[in-house]
Design a protein around this motif. Structure first.
Motif, mmCIF file in Angstrom:
data_model
loop_
_atom_site.group_PDB
_atom_site.id
_atom_site.type_symbol
_atom_site.label_atom_id
_atom_site.label_comp_id
_atom_site.label_asym_id
_atom_site.label_seq_id
_atom_site.Cartn_x
_atom_site.Cartn_y
_atom_site.Cartn_z
ATOM 1 N N GLY A 123 0.968 -1.207 -0.084
ATOM 2 C CA GLY A 123 -0.053 0.207 0.114
ATOM 3 C C GLY A 123 0.871 1.272 -0.014
ATOM 4 N N ARG A 124 2.351 1.129 0.009
ATOM 5 C CA ARG A 124 2.987 2.292 0.085
ATOM 6 C C ARG A 124 3.690 2.534 -1.334
ATOM 7 N N HIS A 125 3.581 3.800 -1.789
ATOM 8 C CA HIS A 125 4.212 4.339 -3.006
ATOM 9 C C HIS A 125 5.391 5.146 -2.799
ATOM 10 N N ALA A 126 6.519 5.325 -3.467
ATOM 11 C CA ALA A 126 7.585 6.335 -3.298
ATOM 12 C C ALA A 126 8.026 6.489 -4.597
ATOM 13 N N ASP A 127 8.222 7.641 -5.076
ATOM 14 C CA ASP A 127 8.716 8.290 -6.236
ATOM 15 C C ASP A 127 10.040 9.051 -6.183
ATOM 16 N N THR A 128 10.960 8.591 -6.771
ATOM 17 C CA THR A 128 12.324 9.402 -6.615
ATOM 18 C C THR A 128 12.576 9.978 -8.016
ATOM 19 N N THR A 129 12.102 11.188 -8.297
ATOM 20 C CA THR A 129 12.412 11.957 -9.393
ATOM 21 C C THR A 129 13.544 13.035 -9.323
ATOM 22 N N ASN A 130 14.603 12.736 -10.191
ATOM 23 C CA ASN A 130 15.667 13.678 -10.108
ATOM 24 C C ASN A 130 16.110 14.291 -11.401
ATOM 25 N N LEU A 131 16.253 15.530 -11.691
ATOM 26 C CA LEU A 131 16.682 16.059 -12.809
ATOM 27 C C LEU A 131 18.178 16.895 -12.673
ATOM 28 N N VAL A 132 19.313 16.461 -13.525
ATOM 29 C CA VAL A 132 20.274 17.225 -13.078
ATOM 30 C C VAL A 132 20.590 17.756 -14.474
ATOM 31 N N HIS A 133 21.045 19.056 -14.376
ATOM 32 C CA HIS A 133 21.072 20.024 -15.769
ATOM 33 C C HIS A 133 22.599 20.330 -16.013
ATOM 34 N N HIS A 134 23.371 19.670 -16.728
ATOM 35 C CA HIS A 134 24.619 20.194 -16.666
ATOM 36 C C HIS A 134 25.001 21.369 -17.601
ATOM 37 N N THR A 135 25.458 22.297 -17.219
ATOM 38 C CA THR A 135 25.625 23.526 -17.996
ATOM 39 C C THR A 135 26.929 23.982 -18.552
ATOM 40 N N GLY A 136 27.826 23.460 -17.739
ATOM 41 C CA GLY A 136 29.349 23.758 -17.896
ATOM 42 C C GLY A 136 30.196 22.616 -18.243
ATOM 43 N N PRO A 137 31.441 22.922 -18.896
ATOM 44 C CA PRO A 137 32.360 21.882 -18.902
ATOM 45 C C PRO A 137 32.847 21.143 -17.798
#
Lengths: 342, 491
Positions: A199-213
């Protein structure tokens, strides 16, 4: 074109709770007003139907946060403990943290949703040059809570983020992290573990935006889901054209422990730079029967053997927490949940 | 030395004609008036003397299509298509179908000959040593199938290989039983459009226990201006049957965009196996993104019987925009789905492609190997789904998708969806994105290969796993295609 939206009682309650809000909370109010709570039709909520999960929520609740004082006058060596608790009803709160240049800071957030709550918690974090943040998020929700924790993290050059989450789920628990990664000596380690009972629900959502070198990102998320539990992992790395020499790795691995367990995963890469090393891996399966047999042969009862195997499986991302006491605390909370699960 | 010389010649040839299929064939054609409406559908159905149920099915699809909205979720960007500005039917004037190869107009034969498609059976026999290498060809020119070779010999084995319009006439019960059973008319926007206006395509039926004696192949050619191609392919492998099928596609170079919305349905019954290979080389448009084919295709295989197997292999080098996900529904116990793909985008091409593996039955297994190569200013997305349902105990999937970027103006994206509802399944997914290794390039160049040849060599190594899955004759063609497609992407 836009269909006329009839707000659910939870949506009305949340809009009401945010009356006169400013900043992030005003934004949340506006989004809820306009689109309602997200449903599966929203690609970013494909496997977590928030609108449906929050169906029974009514009335305005409170989101109490203790330890906010720690977020002001932050200096090297600080350890900030925030306890975030949502009472029944809809509520939202947010806070901001700036880690000054060169400082090393630990932030521990404990998220606790009561039965019938729809809690929304948001952190805005900025790491100045050379700063280091060890962020730990632990959830301890009621089985009938709905809770969305999110963070917007921005790193300056040469900053270091080390984030670990332990999620034991709720009717719906979602932890969402958006990070802007400038490369140039900055590095990110993020990960965590989830353990879900029926009955348990877990959502891991990640966004990593690489903008530099030259950015480095390591992500490792592991999970274990019992029959009737539902684990969701959504990871996304964006690598801009300017982010050459990015080295980014994403791994999600999970165990399914019972017949009606469900795990959904979407590890995404969006890459516009050619000179990069990016990889993701995703593996779902069940406990290794041979290992289990080996342990039972040596006299361990079945339940104990299973618990040990799962615990060692989930420990890997937690071992990246540097503070030993904190690491043990995370493991203990997992162990407690596991004990109840098996 | 010989190898070097060959390489140099290859490259020179490429300089001479980058896209050698870009010619048009001058032949008088009958075109249906532009526009998508009931009359067009009735006209197409009438041309084919179709039974009433077909016309009804088409009209229902048309009605549904008119109410649908074009999907926007794919990571591709193109100007809006005017569905009323397309000829939905084009056929060579002399009549659609020829009784014998001798009746086919010389222009069409010459066209296919230029494409390297041997239609005349005796030529095939002369050209290829040994009987096992023969390939039966169904040639589709714009909206009609012009000729199908080796029919008599296939019939001896009990294999039916003909155009779908002939199949509707000669084997209506078979067609009715299976058509639309894998991709229903309501499946998606482009499949619905196809159902309403599809004009021709291939039909294959392999009876129980028969191993099809030769490779089957369809060659699609889009020639007429302002037309779209909407073909429908239906392949049925009855119990214990085996068939290997290959499709190839080309189109003339044109400034305008041409729409290709095909549907392919495969059905494998108990212990049957279907191997479906595609070499897709529609005109990709020029380097500025002008012209080119929109390739919006629905391909799906249904492993209906136990121990059945469907294998998709695709080499995608053409089309301005590609939007396709060859899929397997693994319904039968212990059935197996495979997907091997090489997709190359260059210039301003955009491709959003991948596969879906739907595990429904016990012990079903699937394997996905996708190699994407982006060059120039192109964008490429692998989008895939592996879904394991609660009853699919013992299901197993392995997915690997690797992307290679050549140049810093292109993009490579990976969007895999994994859904699992049983603990008795094992799913693994790996993906990497890298560029060509400088060290390897240096090594190859040091040994006398120029940069382009060295790149081609390394790229061939990168995609080798998939090339191995192609039937022999086409593996060679595919390697050549890779070279052509990447031409100009270095330096």
């Amino acid at each position: 074109m836009t269909a006329i939206l009839t707000h659910t009682q939870a949506e009305k309650a949340l809009i009401g709770a945010l009356d006169g809000a400013t900043g992030w909370r005003a934004h949340l109010r506006e989004a809820t007003q306009r689109d309602g709570l997200p449903t599966r039709r929203n690609e970013f909520w494909k496997w977590s139907d928030l609108r449906r999960a929050a169906n029974d929520v009514s009335g305005v609740g409170r989101l109490d946060v203790t330890g906010l004082d720690g977020l002001t006058n932050v200096k090297d060596g600080d350890r900030i403990e925030l306890a975030v608790a949502a009472s029944a009803g809809a509520s939202a709160a947010d806070a901001a943290l700036v880690v000054p240049a060169g400082a090393s800071v630990t932030l521990v957030e404990t998220l606790k949703g009561a039965a019938g709550s729809l809690g929304n918690w948001h952190m805005t974090i900025r790491l100045e040059a050379g700063a280091r943040l060890d962020r730990v998020v632990i959830t301890d929700h009621d089985a009938d809570a709905v809770f969305v924790g999110s963070a917007e993290i921005e790193l300056a050059e040469t900053a270091t983020l080390n984030q670990t989450m332990v999620d034991t789920g709720a009717r719906l628990s979602r932890n969402e992290t958006h990070v802007t990664h400038p490369g140039q000596g900055a590095s990110i380690t993020m990960g965590g573990a989830y353990v879900l009972a029926a009955g348990r629900h877990a959502d891991t959502t990640n966004l990593v935006h690489h903008t530099g070198p030259g950015g480095v990102t390591q992500q490792l998320v592991k999970g274990a889901v019992a029959s009737g539990g539902h684990g969701v992992f959504q990871g996304k790395f964006i690598v801009d054209r300017a982010a050459q020499q990015t080295d980014a790795r994403m791994t999600h691995r999970a165990l399914m422990l019972g017949e009606r367990a469900e795990i959904d995963a979407k590890p995404e890469l969006e890459i516009y730079a050619d000179d990069v090393q990016c990889a993701h891996g995703n593996a779902l399966g069940t406990l290794d029967e041979t290992a289990l047999f080996y342990m039972r042969q040596r006299g361990l009862p079945k339940a104990r053997a299973r618990a040990l195997l799962i615990e060692s499986y989930l420990a890997e991302p937690l071992d990246r927490v540097q503070d030993e006491a904190l690491r043990e605390r995370l493991k203990a909370s997992l162990r407690a949940r596991l004990g109840a699960l098996i | 030395m010989a190898a070097v010389k060959e390489t140099i010649e290859d490259v020179r040839n490429l300089e001479a004609d980058k896209y050698k299929y870009g010619f048009t064939t001058d032949i008088e054609q009958d075109l249906a008036p532009k526009g998508l409406n009931e009359e067009t559908v009735r006209l197409i159905s009438g041309k084919k003397d179709e039974p009433d149920w077909m016309l009804k099915w088409r009209l229902e699809a048309l009605e549904r299509f008119m109410a649908l909205k074009e999907p926007e979720w794919a990571k591709v960007d193109y100007p809006k298509i005017d569905y009323q500005d397309i000829h939905y039917y084009a056929e060579p004037k002399a009549g659609a179908k020829y009784d014998s190869i001798d009746d086919v107009p010389e222009e069409i034969l010459a066209d296919f000959a230029k494409l390297g498609i041997p239609l005349k059976e005796q030529e095939v026999l002369l050209g290829v040593k040994g009987s096992e290498n023969r390939v039966a060809v169904d040639a589709v020119f714009d909206s009609v199938s012009v000729v199908t070779t080796f029919k008599a010999e296939l019939a001896k084995a009990g294999v039916i290989f003909c155009s779908i319009s002939e199949a509707l006439r000669d084997h209506p019960d078979l067609v009715r039983k299976y058509l639309g059973s894998v991709v229903p008319a309501s499946d998606n926007y482009f499949a619905t459009l196809n159902t309403a206006v599809f004009s021709d395509g291939s039909f294959v039926y392999v009876p129980p226990g028969v191993r099809c004696p030769m490779e089957l192949s369809t060659y699609f050619r889009m020639n007429a201006e302002g037309t779209g191609q909407f073909e429908r392919t239906l392949i049925i492998a009855d119990k214990g049957a085996y068939v290997s099928y290959l499709e190839g596609c080309t189109a003339p170079m044109r400034d305008e965009n041409q729409l290709h919305a095909a549907v392919v349905e495969l059905v494998a019954l108990d212990d049957a196996e279907i191997k479906y290979s595609t070499v897709q080389n529609w005109w990709p448009g020029d380097e500025n993104g002008k012209g080119g084919v929109y390739n919006f295709v629905t391909k799906r295989g249904d492993c209906r019987g136990k121990n059945s197997k469907i294998s998709w292999t695709q080499v995608e080098t053409g089309s301005a925009i590609t939007w396709k996900y060859p899929s397997c529904i693994l319904r039968g116990e212990n059935s197996r789905g495979e997907f091997y793909s090489i997709a190359v985008t260059n210039g301003r091409q955009q491709a959003d492609t991948g596969t879906k593996m739907i595990h429904l039955g016990k012990g079903t297994t699937s394997r996905v190997i996708s190699k994407g190569i982006s060059a120039g200013r192109s964008d490429q997305t692998y989008r895939g789904l592996v879904s394991v349902h609660g009853k699919a105990e013992g299901a197993r999937n392995f997915t690997q998708c690797d992307s290679l970027l050549i140049g810093d103006q292109c993009g490579a994206h990976t969007v895999p969806y994994v859904e699992c509802k049983t603990p008795k399944a094992v799913l693994e997914h790996e993906a990497t994105t890298t560029k060509l290794s400088e060290d390897q390039l240096f090594y190859a160049r040091q040994r006398g290969l120029d940069e382009e040849a060295a790149t081609a060599l390394l790229v061939n190594g990168f995609v080798r796993e998939v090339l191995q899955e192609l039937p022999m004759e086409f593996a060679v063609e595919a390697q050549q295609l890779l070279k052509v497609s990447l031409e100009g992407s270095v330096g």
